[in-house]
Motif scaffolding. Structure first.
Motif, PDB file in Angstrom:
ATOM      1  N   GLN A 222       0.872  -1.168   0.000  1.00  0.00           N
ATOM      2  CA  GLN A 222       0.000   0.000   0.000  1.00  0.00           C
ATOM      3  C   GLN A 222       0.909   1.217   0.000  1.00  0.00           C
ATOM      4  O   GLN A 222       1.844   1.300   0.798  1.00  0.00           O
ATOM      5  CB  GLN A 222      -0.887   0.023   1.229  1.00  0.00           C
ATOM      6  N   LEU A 223       0.635   2.153  -0.888  1.00  0.00           N
ATOM      7  CA  LEU A 223       1.417   3.375  -0.996  1.00  0.00           C
ATOM      8  C   LEU A 223       0.506   4.537  -0.628  1.00  0.00           C
ATOM      9  O   LEU A 223      -0.566   4.690  -1.209  1.00  0.00           O
ATOM     10  CB  LEU A 223       1.948   3.536  -2.421  1.00  0.00           C
ATOM     11  N   GLY A 224       0.909   5.324   0.350  1.00  0.00           N
ATOM     12  CA  GLY A 224       0.052   6.421   0.802  1.00  0.00           C
ATOM     13  C   GLY A 224       0.789   7.737   0.853  1.00  0.00           C
ATOM     14  O   GLY A 224       1.995   7.788   1.096  1.00  0.00           O
ATOM     15  N   GLY A 225       0.048   8.799   0.625  1.00  0.00           N
ATOM     16  CA  GLY A 225       0.603  10.144   0.671  1.00  0.00           C
ATOM     17  C   GLY A 225      -0.390  11.112   0.067  1.00  0.00           C
ATOM     18  O   GLY A 225      -1.591  10.843   0.015  1.00  0.00           O
ATOM     19  N   LEU A 226       0.114  12.237  -0.391  1.00  0.00           N
ATOM     20  CA  LEU A 226      -0.724  13.265  -0.997  1.00  0.00           C
ATOM     21  C   LEU A 226      -0.539  13.258  -2.506  1.00  0.00           C
ATOM     22  O   LEU A 226       0.575  13.073  -3.002  1.00  0.00           O
ATOM     23  CB  LEU A 226      -0.352  14.639  -0.439  1.00  0.00           C
ATOM     24  N   VAL A 227      -1.628  13.482  -3.244  1.00  0.00           N
ATOM     25  CA  VAL A 227      -1.542  13.584  -4.702  1.00  0.00           C
ATOM     26  C   VAL A 227      -0.894  14.927  -5.021  1.00  0.00           C
ATOM     27  O   VAL A 227      -1.377  15.982  -4.601  1.00  0.00           O
ATOM     28  CB  VAL A 227      -2.942  13.486  -5.348  1.00  0.00           C
ATOM     29  N   ALA A 228       0.216  14.878  -5.730  1.00  0.00           N
ATOM     30  CA  ALA A 228       0.965  16.099  -6.028  1.00  0.00           C
ATOM     31  C   ALA A 228       0.168  17.014  -6.952  1.00  0.00           C
ATOM     32  O   ALA A 228      -0.425  16.544  -7.927  1.00  0.00           O
ATOM     33  CB  ALA A 228       2.302  15.744  -6.675  1.00  0.00           C
ATOM     34  N   PRO A 229       0.146  18.308  -6.653  1.00  0.00           N
ATOM     35  CA  PRO A 229      -0.557  19.263  -7.514  1.00  0.00           C
ATOM     36  C   PRO A 229       0.012  19.267  -8.932  1.00  0.00           C
ATOM     37  O   PRO A 229       1.220  19.225  -9.126  1.00  0.00           O
ATOM     38  CB  PRO A 229      -0.302  20.613  -6.831  1.00  0.00           C
ATOM     39  N   GLY A 230      -0.888  19.274  -9.921  1.00  0.00           N
ATOM     40  CA  GLY A 230      -0.486  19.318 -11.318  1.00  0.00           C
ATOM     41  C   GLY A 230      -0.002  17.993 -11.884  1.00  0.00           C
ATOM     42  O   GLY A 230       0.499  17.955 -13.002  1.00  0.00           O
ATOM     43  N   SER A 231      -0.146  16.905 -11.135  1.00  0.00           N
ATOM     44  CA  SER A 231       0.411  15.626 -11.591  1.00  0.00           C
ATOM     45  C   SER A 231      -0.608  14.680 -12.214  1.00  0.00           C
ATOM     46  O   SER A 231      -0.232  13.668 -12.789  1.00  0.00           O
ATOM     47  CB  SER A 231       1.089  14.907 -10.417  1.00  0.00           C
ATOM     48  N   VAL A 232      -1.896  14.991 -12.121  1.00  0.00           N
ATOM     49  CA  VAL A 232      -2.922  14.066 -12.597  1.00  0.00           C
ATOM     50  C   VAL A 232      -3.078  14.178 -14.110  1.00  0.00           C
ATOM     51  O   VAL A 232      -3.330  15.256 -14.645  1.00  0.00           O
ATOM     52  CB  VAL A 232      -4.280  14.332 -11.902  1.00  0.00           C
ATOM     53  N   VAL A 233      -2.901  13.031 -14.794  1.00  0.00           N
ATOM     54  CA  VAL A 233      -3.056  12.964 -16.245  1.00  0.00           C
ATOM     55  C   VAL A 233      -4.066  11.859 -16.538  1.00  0.00           C
ATOM     56  O   VAL A 233      -3.851  10.705 -16.182  1.00  0.00           O
ATOM     57  CB  VAL A 233      -1.718  12.642 -16.953  1.00  0.00           C
ATOM     58  N   ARG A 234      -5.185  12.229 -17.178  1.00  0.00           N
ATOM     59  CA  ARG A 234      -6.231  11.253 -17.522  1.00  0.00           C
ATOM     60  C   ARG A 234      -6.118  10.933 -19.001  1.00  0.00           C
ATOM     61  O   ARG A 234      -6.125  11.825 -19.839  1.00  0.00           O
ATOM     62  CB  ARG A 234      -7.610  11.819 -17.191  1.00  0.00           C
TER      63      ARG A 234
END
Length: 166
Positions: free
Chosen positions: A60-72
């Motif tokens: 399991q990998l946990g943390g915060l989603v980095a701003p500007g990193s989401v690519v759909r």
């Protein structure tokens, strides 16, 4: 002189123990061996870099989603970066993301690392309100000085405000 007890009752007990002990030992060994694949270790990106889990090992990998990193992508694949204060990991996920998934959000992704070092998530979990975060993620972020459970912003990057207006 024989090493066996003279009593028939004692010999029967000894024989019974001699049969039962290896059977129980094999059963315990097989149970432990089978359960090793069911154990899922939790890491933050910094802990994962230090532990270097082998490719294909369920974690399991946990943390915060980095701003500007989401690519759909058009095929339903989503790529994003999970980070903590020290490190970041690229994550690839195929499927429907939770409604609360967004940049700056605390998440936990179940999956495994590929040979190229990218984390391939099979499931993504997002916190359900502003005050809840999985204990492991909260503890790891507090340890790194990254905790923002009381409405604080993380120390890296600029986060965008999410509006719920219509």
């Amino acid at each position: 002189m024989s090493w066996l007890p003279k009593s028939r009752k004692a010999r029967t007990r000894l024989l019974l123990m001699a049969v039962i002990t290896p059977v129980v030992a094999v059963a315990v060994g097989l149970s432990l061996w089978a359960s090793r694949s069911a154990i899922s270790l939790f890491y933050t990106p910094a802990q994962a870099a230090e532990a270097d889990p082998p490719p294909g090992r369920a974690v399991q990998l946990g943390g915060l989603v980095a701003p500007g990193s989401v690519v759909r992508h058009t095929d339903g694949r989503v790529e994003f970066t999970i980070r903590d204060k020290i490190a970041a990991d690229r994550v690839v996920y195929q499927g429907e993301l939770p409604d609360l998934f967004r940049e700056g959000q605390g998440i936990v992704a179940d999956g495994s690392y590929r040979a190229d070092g990218v984390f391939e998530a099979k499931r993504v979990l997002a916190k359900h309100d502003e005050t809840y975060m999985p204990k492991e993620v909260a503890d790891a972020l507090k340890e790194q000085g990254e905790w923002r459970g009381d409405g604080e912003q993380p120390s890296y990057g600029q986060m965008r405000a999410v509006s719920s207006g219509s």
